[in-house]
Design an enzyme around this catalytic site. Structure first.
Site, mmCIF file in Angstrom:
data_model
loop_
_atom_site.group_PDB
_atom_site.id
_atom_site.type_symbol
_atom_site.label_atom_id
_atom_site.label_comp_id
_atom_site.label_asym_id
_atom_site.label_seq_id
_atom_site.Cartn_x
_atom_site.Cartn_y
_atom_site.Cartn_z
ATOM 1 N N ASP A 37 0.638 -1.192 0.203
ATOM 2 C CA ASP A 37 0.308 -0.056 -0.002
ATOM 3 C C ASP A 37 0.921 1.262 -0.161
ATOM 4 O O ASP A 37 2.007 1.226 0.301
ATOM 5 C CB ASP A 37 -0.992 -0.040 1.258
ATOM 6 C CG ASP A 37 -2.303 -0.367 0.912
ATOM 7 O OD1 ASP A 37 -2.577 -0.827 -0.382
ATOM 8 O OD2 ASP A 37 -3.192 -0.470 1.663
ATOM 9 N N LYS A 58 -3.273 3.351 -2.996
ATOM 10 C CA LYS A 58 -4.465 4.341 -3.575
ATOM 11 C C LYS A 58 -4.818 5.310 -2.376
ATOM 12 O O LYS A 58 -5.684 5.050 -1.675
ATOM 13 C CB LYS A 58 -5.827 3.552 -3.914
ATOM 14 C CG LYS A 58 -6.005 2.373 -2.769
ATOM 15 C CD LYS A 58 -7.394 1.719 -3.608
ATOM 16 C CE LYS A 58 -7.522 0.415 -2.428
ATOM 17 N NZ LYS A 58 -7.350 0.794 -1.092
ATOM 18 N N MET A 170 -7.539 9.876 9.452
ATOM 19 C CA MET A 170 -7.839 10.577 8.060
ATOM 20 C C MET A 170 -8.740 11.643 8.045
ATOM 21 O O MET A 170 -9.686 12.087 7.500
ATOM 22 C CB MET A 170 -8.558 9.465 7.109
ATOM 23 C CG MET A 170 -7.587 8.524 6.444
ATOM 24 S SD MET A 170 -8.223 6.980 5.818
ATOM 25 C CE MET A 170 -8.534 5.876 7.306
#
Lengths: 260, 260
Positions: A37, A58, A170
């Site tokens: 990742d 991603k 996030m």
């Protein structure tokens, strides 16, 4: 190479390779293929000397490797009898679509092994030198992502009503708004902290309150990836006045050390 | 032996020594004194060959080593210039009084290092082969202890109102009552699981719903230490009908493997 292939969902932890588990290091050492990742420390490839390493990041939805493609890639290599290690940051079972990948692998009949790891919020708390759940202050901790599939917001008032420590993943792109919302439900004096790149050599952290932390973090230039911690338990870090509202690099000048 | 001593708060993870971090293994290898909690796998002493190993468990408040004594012990050895490793199960910063121990060490001016680890709920999810936060079902997970200092209950309705996965620690002595309370706020059909000794060779797990899990766990003879998981994300395990409502030992007969 095994007679029948398999996929290992492997937790890379927060960044520092020393925070990998012994089990993860062993799985990497025997891997034929490693799928990495975006946010994973790419030096992890050094632990998989036999493996073909493929980056499949991603980040935030842009310039991404589509999820379906990643799932097909895992299956293709596993069906060739290869030992496939899918590396995810933090713990693979917290955020990051492990649920979808597990379901897809199960549908395909491919054996899966899961190797746990250290999630970033734990590393963030270690950097600050605080417990996530100091029992003078709370009965638990909530790990929540501010980045929802439908671009809606988590139910901040419901989370605040639990009176627990909040570890927000996030959330940097909307830190001002979410702190303002939480300040209404809690108090603008509630202790808060931001830790960027927690548990890595680049770790940076600031402390403040719900009323001040967004401005402090912005002024210090902190951005993604970072953990936002909120709650009275985090106030134990604020009492270390030497670094209140200041940016510190990894382990520097703190009474609590993180690295040997 | 160092010129000045220090204390390392070290996370032992859920039991399997392979789930220790590389950093934890290094800290143990250089330790002069190791203080072990009750629920920690005592085989961890094999990783600290130079160390004097002292058991300081205090399970459930009875026959305990008083907290103040443990804190004095750490300080006494550190002041002698020794490298003291205080081992806690799971991650040291989740439950288990790390907050109090950090505060005491700070007051005493003793340097502290924190080494993170894998908390039991992550291992429990790995055993079940589920993400704690499958994004089809929830935006996060709550880690809560059912064992409160004042013998009160967590605010279960407030926790249920978040619609997040619940990972309940130390809840086995009151599993029937807490599931009944949660079933009122959620639904008795909400998926639930119990994993005893998660992430160790003795791991046992059962799955069911809020309406059935207490009876299933009791019938299977599961008790402390165990993690109770509740939420729609846990339903992904139930879809593995082969072990629904059955007791499985570590990794046996599951499409999802935990050990290599």
């Amino acid at each position: 190479m095994n007679a029948t292939g398999k996929v290992t969902l492997l937790s890379a932890g927060p960044g520092d390779l020393d925070l990998l588990t012994l089990k993860a290091a062993k799985a990497l050492a025997r891997a034929d293929v490693v799928l990495l990742d975006d946010l994973v420390n790419s030096e992890i490839a050094s632990l998989a000397p036999q493996a073909r390493v493929i980056k499949v990041g991603k980040r935030g939805g842009c310039r991404s490797t589509p999820q379906a493609f990643i799932e097909r890639l895992m299956q293709r290599y596993a069906r060739k009898g290869l030992d496939v290690v899918r590396v995810k940051g933090g713990d693979a079972l917290l955020f990051g679509r492990a649920g979808e990948e597990l379901a897809a692998l199960r549908r395909a009949g491919i054996p899966v092994e899961i190797v746990n790891g250290v999630s970033s919020a734990f590393a963030a708390a270690a950097g600050l030198g605080v417990s996530l759940t100091h029992r003078d202050h709370c009965q638990g901790v909530i790990f929540v992502t501010a980045h929802l599939r439908d671009h809606s917001e988590p139910d901040w008032p419901a989370l605040a009503a639990t009176r627990m420590t909040l570890a927000i993943y996030m959330g940097m792109s909307r830190i001002e708004g979410l702190c303002a919302t939480l300040a209404q439900a809690l108090s603008s004096e509630t202790p808060a902290a931001v830790v960027q790149w927690a548990g890595s050599a680049n770790e940076r952290r600031v402390t403040g309150t719900l009323g001040t932390i967004a401005a402090i973090a912005t002024q210090a230039g902190l951005g993604s990836p970072a953990i936002i911690l909120v709650g009275d338990a985090i106030g134990e870090a604020l009492s270390l006045a030497t670094f209140d509202a200041a940016v510190e690099t990894h382990g520097a000048a703190l009474p609590v050390l993180r690295s040997a």
